[in-house]
Design a protein around this motif. Sequence first.
Motif, PDB file in Angstrom:
ATOM      1  N   HIS A  86       0.807  -1.220   0.000  1.00 31.26           N
ATOM      2  CA  HIS A  86       0.000   0.000   0.000  1.00 31.26           C
ATOM      3  C   HIS A  86       0.840   1.270   0.000  1.00 31.26           C
ATOM      4  CE1 HIS A  86      -4.313  -0.525   0.123  1.00 31.26           C
ATOM      5  NE2 HIS A  86      -4.160  -1.630   0.807  1.00 31.26           N
ATOM      6  N   GLY A  87       2.171   1.159   0.032  1.00 31.86           N
ATOM      7  CA  GLY A  87       2.977   2.364   0.069  1.00 31.86           C
ATOM      8  C   GLY A  87       4.331   2.072   0.674  1.00 31.86           C
ATOM      9  N   VAL A  88       5.055   3.159   0.956  1.00 34.22           N
ATOM     10  CA  VAL A  88       6.404   3.021   1.490  1.00 34.22           C
ATOM     11  C   VAL A  88       6.395   3.531   2.923  1.00 34.22           C
ATOM     12  CG1 VAL A  88       8.807   3.618   1.149  1.00 34.22           C
ATOM     13  CG2 VAL A  88       7.291   3.410  -0.821  1.00 34.22           C
ATOM     14  N   PHE A  89       6.821   2.672   3.870  1.00 29.12           N
ATOM     15  CA  PHE A  89       6.740   3.009   5.288  1.00 29.12           C
ATOM     16  C   PHE A  89       8.073   3.553   5.794  1.00 29.12           C
ATOM     17  CE2 PHE A  89       3.579  -0.232   4.515  1.00 29.12           C
ATOM     18  CZ  PHE A  89       2.473   0.238   5.199  1.00 29.12           C
ATOM     19  N   THR A  90       8.042   4.769   6.361  1.00 27.40           N
ATOM     20  CA  THR A  90       9.194   5.316   7.052  1.00 27.40           C
ATOM     21  C   THR A  90       8.687   5.826   8.389  1.00 27.40           C
ATOM     22  OG1 THR A  90      10.206   5.964   4.974  1.00 27.40           O
ATOM     23  CG2 THR A  90      11.056   7.001   6.954  1.00 27.40           C
ATOM     24  N   MET A  91       8.931   5.055   9.457  1.00 29.33           N
ATOM     25  CA  MET A  91       8.373   5.410  10.768  1.00 29.33           C
ATOM     26  C   MET A  91       9.285   6.393  11.475  1.00 29.33           C
ATOM     27  SD  MET A  91       5.700   3.303  11.456  1.00 29.33           S
ATOM     28  CE  MET A  91       4.995   1.821  10.752  1.00 29.33           C
ATOM     29  N   GLY A  92       8.788   6.951  12.552  1.00 38.26           N
ATOM     30  CA  GLY A  92       9.583   7.818  13.407  1.00 38.26           C
ATOM     31  C   GLY A  92       8.946   7.866  14.772  1.00 38.26           C
ATOM     32  N   PRO A  93       9.604   8.494  15.749  1.00 31.49           N
ATOM     33  CA  PRO A  93       9.064   8.530  17.113  1.00 31.49           C
ATOM     34  C   PRO A  93       7.686   9.197  17.176  1.00 31.49           C
ATOM     35  CG  PRO A  93      11.298   9.420  17.037  1.00 31.49           C
ATOM     36  CD  PRO A  93      10.905   9.168  15.627  1.00 31.49           C
ATOM     37  N   ASN A  94       7.375  10.071  16.199  1.00 29.88           N
ATOM     38  CA  ASN A  94       6.073  10.718  16.225  1.00 29.88           C
ATOM     39  C   ASN A  94       5.178  10.264  15.088  1.00 29.88           C
ATOM     40  OD1 ASN A  94       6.344  12.386  18.524  1.00 29.88           O
ATOM     41  ND2 ASN A  94       7.849  13.551  17.331  1.00 29.88           N
ATOM     42  N   ASP A  95       5.614   9.269  14.337  1.00 32.56           N
ATOM     43  CA  ASP A  95       4.827   8.812  13.195  1.00 32.56           C
ATOM     44  C   ASP A  95       4.810   7.290  13.180  1.00 32.56           C
ATOM     45  OD1 ASP A  95       3.546   8.352  10.876  1.00 32.56           O
ATOM     46  OD2 ASP A  95       5.009   9.329   9.560  1.00 32.56           O
ATOM     47  N   HIS A  96       3.724   6.707  13.671  1.00 40.63           N
ATOM     48  CA  HIS A  96       3.644   5.245  13.721  1.00 40.63           C
ATOM     49  C   HIS A  96       2.828   4.676  12.569  1.00 40.63           C
ATOM     50  CE1 HIS A  96       5.031   4.256  18.062  1.00 40.63           C
ATOM     51  NE2 HIS A  96       5.893   4.964  17.381  1.00 40.63           N
ATOM     52  N   LEU A  97       2.686   5.469  11.507  1.00 43.46           N
ATOM     53  CA  LEU A  97       2.045   4.991  10.281  1.00 43.46           C
ATOM     54  C   LEU A  97       3.078   4.983   9.165  1.00 43.46           C
ATOM     55  CD1 LEU A  97      -0.299   4.325   8.366  1.00 43.46           C
ATOM     56  CD2 LEU A  97      -0.848   6.747   8.310  1.00 43.46           C
ATOM     57  N   GLY A  98       3.723   6.128   8.983  1.00 44.92           N
ATOM     58  CA  GLY A  98       4.881   6.175   8.110  1.00 44.92           C
ATOM     59  C   GLY A  98       4.589   6.228   6.625  1.00 44.92           C
ATOM     60  N   LEU A  99       3.331   6.480   6.242  1.00 44.37           N
ATOM     61  CA  LEU A  99       3.020   6.544   4.814  1.00 44.37           C
ATOM     62  C   LEU A  99       3.063   7.990   4.329  1.00 44.37           C
ATOM     63  CD1 LEU A  99       0.046   4.047   4.635  1.00 44.37           C
ATOM     64  CD2 LEU A  99       2.317   3.724   3.682  1.00 44.37           C
ATOM     65  N   ASP A 100       3.353   8.203   3.050  1.00 43.66           N
ATOM     66  CA  ASP A 100       3.311   9.532   2.466  1.00 43.66           C
ATOM     67  C   ASP A 100       2.384   9.512   1.249  1.00 43.66           C
ATOM     68  OD1 ASP A 100       4.725   8.107   0.633  1.00 43.66           O
ATOM     69  OD2 ASP A 100       6.668   8.915   1.202  1.00 43.66           O
ATOM     70  N   GLN A 101       2.499  10.516   0.375  1.00 43.54           N
ATOM     71  CA  GLN A 101       1.538  10.588  -0.737  1.00 43.54           C
ATOM     72  C   GLN A 101       1.733   9.451  -1.748  1.00 43.54           C
ATOM     73  OE1 GLN A 101       3.987  12.676  -0.326  1.00 43.54           O
ATOM     74  NE2 GLN A 101       5.150  12.675  -2.233  1.00 43.54           N
ATOM     75  N   ARG A 102       2.807   8.683  -1.610  1.00 41.78           N
ATOM     76  CA  ARG A 102       2.956   7.517  -2.499  1.00 41.78           C
ATOM     77  C   ARG A 102       1.959   6.414  -2.145  1.00 41.78           C
ATOM     78  NH1 ARG A 102       9.318   6.666  -1.802  1.00 41.78           N
ATOM     79  NH2 ARG A 102       8.702   7.335   0.279  1.00 41.78           N
ATOM     80  N   ALA A 103       1.267   6.596  -1.012  1.00 42.61           N
ATOM     81  CA  ALA A 103       0.366   5.535  -0.552  1.00 42.61           C
ATOM     82  C   ALA A 103      -1.046   5.686  -1.098  1.00 42.61           C
ATOM     83  CB  ALA A 103       0.323   5.528   0.971  1.00 42.61           C
ATOM     84  N   ARG A 104      -1.257   6.610  -2.038  1.00 43.76           N
ATOM     85  CA  ARG A 104      -2.615   6.718  -2.588  1.00 43.76           C
ATOM     86  C   ARG A 104      -2.573   7.202  -4.037  1.00 43.76           C
ATOM     87  NH1 ARG A 104      -2.382  12.084  -3.136  1.00 43.76           N
ATOM     88  NH2 ARG A 104      -2.152  13.446  -1.313  1.00 43.76           N
ATOM     89  N   VAL A 105      -3.549   6.760  -4.789  1.00 40.67           N
ATOM     90  CA  VAL A 105      -3.699   7.188  -6.177  1.00 40.67           C
ATOM     91  C   VAL A 105      -5.180   7.471  -6.401  1.00 40.67           C
ATOM     92  CG1 VAL A 105      -1.751   5.899  -7.117  1.00 40.67           C
ATOM     93  CG2 VAL A 105      -3.962   4.789  -6.899  1.00 40.67           C
ATOM     94  N   MET A 106      -5.504   8.269  -7.424  1.00 41.73           N
ATOM     95  CA  MET A 106      -6.908   8.436  -7.789  1.00 41.73           C
ATOM     96  C   MET A 106      -7.242   7.383  -8.848  1.00 41.73           C
ATOM     97  SD  MET A 106      -8.689  10.538  -6.085  1.00 41.73           S
ATOM     98  CE  MET A 106     -10.192  11.021  -6.925  1.00 41.73           C
ATOM     99  N   VAL A 107      -8.427   6.782  -8.695  1.00 41.84           N
ATOM    100  CA  VAL A 107      -8.833   5.690  -9.567  1.00 41.84           C
ATOM    101  C   VAL A 107     -10.230   6.004 -10.107  1.00 41.84           C
ATOM    102  CG1 VAL A 107      -9.439   3.231  -9.574  1.00 41.84           C
ATOM    103  CG2 VAL A 107      -7.472   4.015  -8.289  1.00 41.84           C
ATOM    104  N   GLN A 108     -10.489   5.596 -11.344  1.00 42.17           N
ATOM    105  CA  GLN A 108     -11.827   5.765 -11.895  1.00 42.17           C
ATOM    106  C   GLN A 108     -12.357   4.415 -12.347  1.00 42.17           C
ATOM    107  OE1 GLN A 108     -12.228   8.369 -15.345  1.00 42.17           O
ATOM    108  NE2 GLN A 108     -14.203   9.059 -14.549  1.00 42.17           N
TER     109      GLN A 108
END
Lengths: 382, 345
Positions: free
Chosen positions: A350-372
Motif C-alpha cells: 500500500h505504500g512506502v513506510f518510514t516510521m519515526g518517534p512521532n509517526d507510527h504509520l509512516g506513509l506519504d503521498q505515495r500511498a494513494r492514487v486516484m482511480v476511476q
Amino acid sequence: MKLKKTLFVALGLAFAAGAAHAQLKVGITVSATGPAASLGIPERNTVELMPKEIGGQKVTYIVLDDASDTTSAVKNIRKLVSEDKVDVVLGSTTSPNSLGMIDVAAESQTPMIAWAASSRIVEPVDEKRRWVFKTPQNDSHMSTAIVSHMTSNNVKNVAFIGFADAYGEGWYEQFKSVAEARGIKIVANERFTRTDTSVTGQVLKMMAAKPDAMFIAGSGTPAALPQKTLKERGWSGKVYQTHGVANNDFLRVCGADCEGTLLPAGPVLVADQLPDDNPVKASAMTYIKAYEAAHGKGSVSTFGAHAWDSGVMLQAAVPEALKKAQPGTAEFRAALRDALEGMKEVAGAHGVFTMGPNDHLGLDQRARVMVQIQKGAWKLVQ
Amino acid sequence: MDFQIALILGQDGITNGAIYALLALALVLVFAVTRVIFIPQGEFVAYGALTLAMIGNNVFPATAWLLLGAGVAVAALDGLGALRAGQARKLPRVLAVNVGYPLAVIALLRLLPLAELGLAVQILLAMLVVVPLGPMMYRIVYQPIAEATVLVLLIVSVASHVAMVGLGLLFFGAEGYRTPPLSDARFDLGSLSISGQTIWVVAASIVLIVALALFFGRTIYGKALRATAINRNGARLMGIPPALAGKLTFLLAALIGVLSGVLISPITTIYYDSGFLIGLKGFVAAIIGGLASYPLAAFGAVLVGLLESFSSFWASAYKEVLVFTLIIPVLVWRSLTSHHVEEEE
C-alpha cells in the motif's frame, strides 16, 4: 518417588529445549465474521501467506476471530498476551476494535500493528501508543487526494452522503476541514445506514441543492445504493466514493450504474497499471501474485493488503530485534518495538513506510492514487 | 419539499411499507397460533433473496444442504417417535417426505442449467429450497417446547435467529447480492415515474393479503388455524392437532418471508444479515396491530414505510430512531385503551 523425579527432570528438559528453540509467536485478532467480515475474510486469508520463517526463526501465527465486536477483540488480545505470550499482536480489522486493544498492548508492553484506518489509533504517539503501529492510510491522506482532484476539475459545490456511524462522521469532518480550506462548499450533508432499503429521500435532497459533484462516504457494497438511486433519479454528473468501496464485490453489485465513479485508493488496487519506476509496484505485485495463486484470479482486495503490509513490517523489523534479544522475552518485545519505529523506506503493498518517534504509520503521498471505474474495472487516473 | 418530491417519497414509502406489511402479517399469524414471537422471520427474507441470487449466478445454493440436514433431523425425531409408539409402518413415509424431498431438490439443482432458466423458474426453485425450512424449523425447535411460556419461546427465537444469521454468513459470504427486477417497465403518470418493480411489490402484497384472507375465511385448514389462535385447548378438543397447526403456520410464514425476499432484492442489496432489520420493521407494524389485528398491522406497516421515507428526507441521520421511537406512543396508547386479559394456561 523415583519415577516422579524422572518425570520432573524430563519436563524440565523439555522446557529448556523449548526455550533454546524459541520461536516467534504472532497473535492475531481479525473480524472474520460479523458486519466487518467482508474486510476480515481477505485479511485472514492473507495471514496464511505471511512469512513462515523470519531471520532463521520459525513463526507461529495464532489467529482468533472477534466477530467485529470490540469486547471480543479486547478479550482476544488479553488471551494472546497472557496465555499464549505472543511477541507481537496484529489486527484488528475495525477502528473501534483496534482502539479498544491499545490499553492491553501498552499494559503488557507488546507491540501491536493495527489493520484499521482511524488516525486516532496511532495519533498522538503517547505513553500508550508508543506500542501501537498501523498499516492503512489515514482518512486525511485520502480526503486530500479527493479534494485536489475536485479543485483541478472545477468542482465548487459538493453534496455529501455518508454512513450514519463513525465511518461517515469521520469522513465528513475530514472532508469538511480540507474542502473548506480550498474553497469548496458542502451544500448538503446526509446520512444513511448499511442496512437501508432506500435512500430516495436523501438523494432527492442532495439533488435539490444543485451541487457540481456528489460525494458518497460508505464502505463496501452498501455504498452502491446511493449511487444507484442517483442514477435512477437522473444524475449524470461526477460521483466520488471513498477507498472503502475498493473491492470487486462493489463492481459486481453496482454494475453499469457506477461507470465513471472517482475514488482514492491504495496503489495495490491498480498495481499493474503503475509506472515501472514506482517503488510500490514490485511489492504490490508480489502480494497480488501470492494471493491469487492461493485463492484464484481476481480474488485479491485492498483490505487483505493491509494485513500483508504488517507481515512486511515484521520481516523488516524482526531481524533487527533478534540481534538484541530472544523471542518470548520482554526485552525482545521492546527491541521489536524500537525496530518497528526505526523502519526506513520499507516498501509494502500500500505504500512506502518510514516510521519515526512521532509517526507510527509512516506513509506519504505515495500511498494513494486516484482511480476511476471504467468499463467495470479500476483505472488509474494520471 | 414540493409536491413532486412528496409524491416520490410517498411511492417509495408505500413500496417498502407493502413488504413490511407482508412480514407483519406473518408475525401476527405465527404469534396468534403458536405464541412464538418469530424473530427469524427476517432470515427467511434474506435466505430467499440470496438463494435466488445464487441460482441466478449459476452457483449451487448451500441452503439446499441445510434443507437436507434439517430433513434428516426431522426424520430422526419423527422416526424415533413412530418406533416408540410401535408404528414402524409410518417410517417409509417419514423418510420419503423429510429425506427424499431434499434429495430430490438437490438432484434438481444439480441437473438443471440454473442460470439459463427463466426468472420465474428460478424463483420457484428458491422457494422449493427455502420454504420447507419453516415447518422443519417448527418441528425441530418449537414443537418439543410448544407448551412453554411466551418468554421461553422468545428466547428460543433469539437463539434460532443468531444460528440462522451465522449459517447465512457461511452459506452466502459477507457480501451482498441483488437479483434482476421482475419487470423493467416504467410508467409515467404526469410528473411521477413508477417502476414496474414497485407495481409488482404492491400488487403481489395485495394479492397475498387477499389470498390469506380467503384461506382463513373459506378453507378448512384456515379455519383450523383460526380456531387454534382463538383457543388452543378448545381447538385440540375439536380434533385439531396443535403440531399440524404449528407446522402449517410456519409454512405460511416461511412462504411469506421468501416472497418478500424475492420482491425486495431487486430494490436493494441484500446481505446475509439484512433480514433482521427488515423483519424488525415488520415487527413494529405488528405491534401497532397489537400482535392480533391483521388490518391494523398492515396499516401500521404502510405507516412505518412512509415515516421511514419522509424522515430520510428531513433528518436522514435520525431515520431509524424515528421509526423505532414510533413504538413508544403506540404502546402507551394501546395499554391505555385495551383491557388487560390474563393469558389462560
